[in-house]
Design a protein around this motif. Structure first.
Motif, PDB file in Angstrom:
ATOM      1  N   PRO A 123      -8.454 -12.189   0.272  1.00 30.06           N
ATOM      2  CA  PRO A 123      -8.807 -13.560   0.643  1.00 30.06           C
ATOM      3  C   PRO A 123      -7.983 -14.137   1.791  1.00 30.06           C
ATOM      4  N   VAL A 124      -6.870 -13.489   2.147  1.00 30.91           N
ATOM      5  CA  VAL A 124      -6.045 -13.995   3.253  1.00 30.91           C
ATOM      6  C   VAL A 124      -5.877 -12.968   4.354  1.00 30.91           C
ATOM      7  N   ASP A 125      -6.730 -11.955   4.377  1.00 37.60           N
ATOM      8  CA  ASP A 125      -6.695 -10.910   5.407  1.00 37.60           C
ATOM      9  C   ASP A 125      -5.303 -10.302   5.586  1.00 37.60           C
ATOM     10  N   ALA A 126      -4.644 -10.030   4.466  1.00 43.08           N
ATOM     11  CA  ALA A 126      -3.295  -9.477   4.515  1.00 43.08           C
ATOM     12  C   ALA A 126      -3.274  -7.953   4.622  1.00 43.08           C
ATOM     13  N   ILE A 127      -4.418  -7.314   4.449  1.00 42.45           N
ATOM     14  CA  ILE A 127      -4.450  -5.854   4.461  1.00 42.45           C
ATOM     15  C   ILE A 127      -5.021  -5.389   5.781  1.00 42.45           C
ATOM     16  N   GLN A 128      -4.225  -4.606   6.488  1.00 43.87           N
ATOM     17  CA  GLN A 128      -4.612  -4.113   7.800  1.00 43.87           C
ATOM     18  C   GLN A 128      -4.733  -2.596   7.782  1.00 43.87           C
ATOM     19  N   GLU A 129      -5.720  -2.096   8.483  1.00 43.59           N
ATOM     20  CA  GLU A 129      -5.853  -0.655   8.666  1.00 43.59           C
ATOM     21  C   GLU A 129      -4.921  -0.264   9.812  1.00 43.59           C
ATOM     22  N   ILE A 130      -4.141   0.797   9.584  1.00 39.50           N
ATOM     23  CA  ILE A 130      -3.223   1.257  10.637  1.00 39.50           C
ATOM     24  C   ILE A 130      -3.499   2.696  10.989  1.00 39.50           C
ATOM     25  N   ALA A 168       0.856  -1.184   0.000  1.00 38.88           N
ATOM     26  CA  ALA A 168       0.000   0.000   0.000  1.00 38.88           C
ATOM     27  C   ALA A 168       0.888   1.228   0.000  1.00 38.88           C
ATOM     28  N   MET A 169       0.388   2.316  -0.576  1.00 37.39           N
ATOM     29  CA  MET A 169       1.126   3.575  -0.534  1.00 37.39           C
ATOM     30  C   MET A 169       1.358   3.965   0.916  1.00 37.39           C
ATOM     31  N   ASP A 170       2.476   4.589   1.193  1.00 37.74           N
ATOM     32  CA  ASP A 170       2.784   5.057   2.535  1.00 37.74           C
ATOM     33  C   ASP A 170       2.237   6.469   2.695  1.00 37.74           C
ATOM     34  N   ALA A 171       0.909   6.561   2.678  1.00 43.70           N
ATOM     35  CA  ALA A 171       0.244   7.856   2.786  1.00 43.70           C
ATOM     36  C   ALA A 171      -1.176   7.635   3.285  1.00 43.70           C
ATOM     37  N   GLU A 172      -1.765   8.687   3.808  1.00 42.04           N
ATOM     38  CA  GLU A 172      -3.164   8.585   4.202  1.00 42.04           C
ATOM     39  C   GLU A 172      -4.021   8.436   2.949  1.00 42.04           C
ATOM     40  N   VAL A 173      -5.123   7.749   3.091  1.00 47.81           N
ATOM     41  CA  VAL A 173      -6.013   7.483   1.968  1.00 47.81           C
ATOM     42  C   VAL A 173      -6.798   8.746   1.616  1.00 47.81           C
ATOM     43  N   PRO A 174      -6.690   9.231   0.385  1.00 50.39           N
ATOM     44  CA  PRO A 174      -7.498  10.378  -0.027  1.00 50.39           C
ATOM     45  C   PRO A 174      -8.983  10.002  -0.022  1.00 50.39           C
ATOM     46  N   VAL A 175      -9.819  10.955   0.253  1.00 45.74           N
ATOM     47  CA  VAL A 175     -11.258  10.721   0.334  1.00 45.74           C
ATOM     48  C   VAL A 175     -11.788  10.028  -0.922  1.00 45.74           C
ATOM     49  N   GLU A 176     -11.287  10.430  -2.084  1.00 49.08           N
ATOM     50  CA  GLU A 176     -11.812   9.864  -3.326  1.00 49.08           C
ATOM     51  C   GLU A 176     -11.471   8.384  -3.498  1.00 49.08           C
ATOM     52  N   HIS A 177     -10.545   7.843  -2.702  1.00 48.86           N
ATOM     53  CA  HIS A 177     -10.174   6.432  -2.796  1.00 48.86           C
ATOM     54  C   HIS A 177     -10.553   5.630  -1.553  1.00 48.86           C
ATOM     55  N   ALA A 178     -11.227   6.254  -0.605  1.00 50.79           N
ATOM     56  CA  ALA A 178     -11.542   5.593   0.661  1.00 50.79           C
ATOM     57  C   ALA A 178     -12.386   4.338   0.467  1.00 50.79           C
ATOM     58  N   GLY A 179     -13.420   4.408  -0.349  1.00 55.18           N
ATOM     59  CA  GLY A 179     -14.279   3.254  -0.573  1.00 55.18           C
ATOM     60  C   GLY A 179     -13.551   2.134  -1.292  1.00 55.18           C
ATOM     61  N   GLU A 180     -12.764   2.485  -2.291  1.00 50.99           N
ATOM     62  CA  GLU A 180     -12.001   1.480  -3.028  1.00 50.99           C
ATOM     63  C   GLU A 180     -10.978   0.801  -2.125  1.00 50.99           C
ATOM     64  N   ALA A 181     -10.277   1.573  -1.302  1.00 50.08           N
ATOM     65  CA  ALA A 181      -9.267   1.002  -0.408  1.00 50.08           C
ATOM     66  C   ALA A 181      -9.914   0.080   0.620  1.00 50.08           C
ATOM     67  N   ALA A 182     -11.045   0.485   1.158  1.00 49.38           N
ATOM     68  CA  ALA A 182     -11.757  -0.362   2.119  1.00 49.38           C
ATOM     69  C   ALA A 182     -12.235  -1.648   1.459  1.00 49.38           C
ATOM     70  N   ASN A 183     -12.738  -1.558   0.242  1.00 49.20           N
ATOM     71  CA  ASN A 183     -13.174  -2.759  -0.480  1.00 49.20           C
ATOM     72  C   ASN A 183     -12.001  -3.702  -0.736  1.00 49.20           C
TER      73      ASN A 183
END
Length: 67
Positions: free
Chosen positions: A60-67, A39-54
């Motif tokens: 499929p392996v729960d490799a993406i964590q919200e920090i 993932a980019m080392d930056a805060e998620v811009p509003v316009e990409h928030a839904g896509e990033a959450a999806n």
């Protein structure tokens, strides 16, 4: 000034390189030369928030964590 959400994502060592996150949110996730996602080392811009959450919830392996 762009409005940002106060969240970031991290792709952990469970990544199997399926590319789902990249196809879901290519502006925030990318594949490395070793075949895993990052993932980019930056805060998620509003316009990409839904896509990033999806991308995170669809991993499929729960490799993406919200920090």
């Amino acid at each position: 000034m762009k409005e940002v959400l106060s969240l970031k994502y991290y792709v952990n060592e469970n990544c199997i390189g399926c590319g789902l996150c990249v196809s879901t949110c290519p502006d925030y996730f990318t594949m490395t030369d070793t075949g895993v996602a990052v993932a980019m080392d930056a805060e998620v811009p509003v316009e990409h928030a839904g896509e990033a959450a999806n991308a995170a919830y669809g991993c499929p392996v729960d490799a993406i964590q919200e920090i």
